[in-house]
Design an enzyme around this catalytic site. Structure first.
Site, PDB file in Angstrom:
ATOM      1  N   LYS A 277      11.420  24.984  53.504  1.00  0.00           N
ATOM      2  CA  LYS A 277      11.714  26.237  53.673  1.00  0.00           C
ATOM      3  C   LYS A 277      10.785  27.238  53.183  1.00  0.00           C
ATOM      4  O   LYS A 277      10.378  27.297  52.220  1.00  0.00           O
ATOM      5  CB  LYS A 277      13.162  26.487  53.563  1.00  0.00           C
ATOM      6  CG  LYS A 277      13.656  27.975  53.947  1.00  0.00           C
ATOM      7  CD  LYS A 277      14.931  28.037  53.718  1.00  0.00           C
ATOM      8  CE  LYS A 277      15.787  29.504  54.170  1.00  0.00           C
ATOM      9  NZ  LYS A 277      17.002  29.737  53.699  1.00  0.00           N
TER      10      LYS A 277
ATOM     11  N   SER B 213      20.173  30.688  57.499  1.00  0.00           N
ATOM     12  CA  SER B 213      18.841  30.925  57.732  1.00  0.00           C
ATOM     13  C   SER B 213      18.061  29.978  57.720  1.00  0.00           C
ATOM     14  O   SER B 213      17.034  30.207  58.363  1.00  0.00           O
ATOM     15  CB  SER B 213      18.386  32.024  56.519  1.00  0.00           C
ATOM     16  OG  SER B 213      18.523  31.283  55.302  1.00  0.00           O
TER      17      SER B 213
ATOM     18  N   SER C  13      23.470  29.262  54.019  1.00  0.00           N
ATOM     19  CA  SER C  13      22.080  28.877  54.901  1.00  0.00           C
ATOM     20  C   SER C  13      21.594  27.554  55.014  1.00  0.00           C
ATOM     21  O   SER C  13      20.776  27.277  55.572  1.00  0.00           O
ATOM     22  CB  SER C  13      21.146  30.077  54.439  1.00  0.00           C
ATOM     23  OG  SER C  13      21.457  31.497  55.000  1.00  0.00           O
TER      24      SER C  13
END
Lengths: 506, 98
Positions: free
Chosen positions: A81, A156, A180
């Site tokens: 990420k 997210s 997330s």
């Protein structure tokens, strides 16, 4: 050779370490897959094929020399990420304010992955600074859900979840502040784990809400997630909130769970997480999952956690408050974007223009919301009261875990929603995190494991398993047992039923 | 029910160093009011005698051995800077004229 991309990380690692296949072949197959499907998905913000090939070749060289593999995942591709710092790749956090930023240091998670011989393919898309539940808040455009390209992959960490679900990589890293990791996993049919707070180092994880942020694994199987958890977890002196204790035995628990016996285990169904606002197909899939747990020998009881009703509002005060403070560092002075520096404007004016141009609407909303909640005159009613609710949530968990070993709920109230559907309605977006937030506020371990498809729209549903702090292994054991039972009943893993995107792209 | 005016949003934006536009003031005033009305529900909880929690795990002071360890070099620290001068960050003037 493209079928290599369908294998689990554990299978790939075993074949690489036995030198049946090379890590270079494995990374090539995945890079080909990314080239074929990422134009349609947009899971990646940055790819580094030459570096990935070099890292894979280094693993192969070591094995040929007779060195033992650096870890059980040496040679396996992974997507990181874009909120973890990397010296050799940009780190943007999905924000314009960090466009092209090359950090001068690696995050501890990055460093541990490299040391373990895990091959980092690239950086994945995300809601800006991890604020969002759909990945639509990325400054670089949304990621699409491989199950239905007109749907969001959650957020997210939508990029990480989509990349794993679409067989672009077998493993990814996410971060979970309010859900997330787990919510994207639920809506993409993948496994996502939020470890106990402090279980994975936050050093080099760009902070959103420091008391809640936690990195963790994304995978297609529970065992793969556990293997990755053990690579990235453990004490880090560079993170003052890191827990100085051994990583819970999550791999052992995943293997034990897969034998499919939960006799004697007490499972609590959270009564607050049902009813209005929940998609009927999600609730039906959840009920089927609960009955499978019962068939595996678990004792199912209803558990009430009344304070969970106030978890969402407490979270949307605490997280914005911490964010308003953390994001003050983006001032255009030392790194990142600078706007309006024309020789006449003051630092303060440049700062305001930079932040205005560099942040997207959701980040601005949360910064202002946090600024408001922390203001003199409002502090007690908002931030102070939210902190008290946090105490009550911790107590609800403690009471619940006196009665049961784990708690279960749907991971999120609906399946993947359509791109654009909630983007102008922040409150509707926030509801995506309804069931995941309590574990962040209390700091305990929680994961999402695929629980079949919703019978009303054919999209993936997640089963959330919550365990006490430092009992991450318990959640893995339950998830692995459930996964084995579900695969047995369905005739194969859910993750393998994702539509063939290469056909869809043509 | 909390109400938040356009002027209050402008004040928050100033505090948060966000040079928001006129259109944003209208949009954010509206949205922040909706959000604040919803999160104000935390006030329903009778919690006068409940201690606040700032952090899920108890925070204690963490010490390390008093030994030097390498930090960033000057070059590394400056590597992301928009502008440098004489090996330092070059920033706009720090005093406002007003």
């Amino acid at each position: 050779m493209t079928r290599l991309t369908r294998w689990s990380a554990a299978e790939l690692a075993a074949r690489i370490h036995a030198q049946d296949i090379t890590a270079v072949e494995v990374i090539r197959a995945h890079l080909d897959r990314i080239a074929a499907v990422d134009p349609a998905l947009h899971a990646f913000l940055h790819l580094d094929a030459p570096a990935a090939l070099a890292a894979a070749a280094a693993v192969d060289d070591g094995l040929r020399r007779g060195d033992p593999p650096a870890s059980p995942l040496a040679g396996v591709p992974l997507a990181l990420k874009d909120v973890f710092t990397t010296v050799d790749m940009p780190t943007t956090c999905g924000s314009r304010i960090l466009q092209g930023w090359r950090p001068p240091y690696d995050a501890t998670v990055t460093r541990r992955l490299r040391a373990a011989g895990v091959v980092i393919v690239g950086k994945t898309n995300m809601d800006e600074f991890a604020m969002g539940s759909s990945t639509e808040n990325s400054a670089y455009g949304p990621t699409r859900n491989p199950w239905a390209l007109d749907r969001v992959p959650g957020g997210s960490g939508g990029g990480s979840a989509a990349a794993v679900a679409a067989f672009e990589v077998p493993l990814a890293i996410g971060t979970d502040t309010g859900g997330s990791i787990r919510q994207p996993s639920a809506v993409t049919g993948t496994v996502g784990v939020k470890p106990t707070y402090g279980g994975v180092s936050r050093y080099g994880l760009v902070a959103f809400s420091s008391s809640l942020d936690q990195g963790g694994p994304v995978a297609r199987t529970v065992l793969d997630a556990a293997l990755l958890h053990e690579v990235i977890g453990g004490y880090d002196p560079l993170d003052s909130t890191s827990i100085d204790a051994p990583v819970p035995p999550v791999v052992e628990a995943a293997r034990a769970g897969a034998t499919g016996d939960l006799t004697g285990l007490r499972v609590g169904v959270v009564s607050q997480f049902r009813g209005d606002g929940y998609q009927p197909g999600v609730l039906r899939a959840f009920e089927v999952a609960v009955s499978r747990l019962r068939e595996l020998g678990a004792e199912i009881v209803e558990v009430s956690c009344p304070s969970f009703d106030h978890a969402l509002p407490a979270y949307y005060l605490i997280a914005p408050s911490e964010c308003s403070s953390n994001l003050a560092r983006f001032d255009g002075m030392r790194y990142g974007l600078r706007v309006g520096d024309d020789g006449s404007r003051s630092a303060e004016e440049v700062m305001s223009l930079t932040r205005e141009a560099g942040f997207g609407p959701e980040v601005k909303r949360r910064i202002m919301l946090g600024t408001y909640a922390l203001s003199a005159g409002y502090y007690d009613a908002y931030y102070g009261q939210a902190q008290k609710v946090r105490t009550l949530i911790i107590r609800d968990f403690a009471t619940a875990f006196d009665q049961v070993d784990v708690l279960v709920s749907p991971t999120t109230p609906t399946t993947a929603f359509r791109i654009g559907e909630r983007v102008d309605d922040p409150l509707a977006m926030y509801l995506s995190d309804l069931c995941t937030i309590p574990a962040n506020l209390a700091g305990n371990a929680a994961l999402s494991v695929p629980a079949g498809l919703s019978d009303d729209d054919g999209l993936p549903v997640g089963l959330q398993v919550m365990a006490p702090a430092l009992a991450d292994d318990r959640a893995y054991r339950v998830a692995a047992a459930y996964e084995a039972a579900r695969d047995g009943a369905d005739g194969g893993p859910l993750a393998q039923r994702v539509p063939d995107l290469e056909v869809a792209v043509r | 029910m909390p109400t938040i005016s356009r002027d209050e949003v402008a004040h928050l934006a100033r505090l948060a160093r966000l040079a928001v536009t006129e259109e944003e003031l209208d949009l954010f005033a509206n949205q922040l009011e909706v959000i604040l009305t919803s999160v104000a529900r935390v006030g329903e909880v009778a919690a006068a005698d409940i201690p606040p929690t700032s952090h899920a795990v108890g925070l204690t002071d963490v010490f390390r051995a008093d030994v030097t360890r390498p930090g960033l070099t000057q070059q590394q620290a400056l590597s992301g800077a928009y502008a440098t001068e004489d090996g330092r960050f070059r920033v706009p003037r720090i005093l406002d004229e007003s």
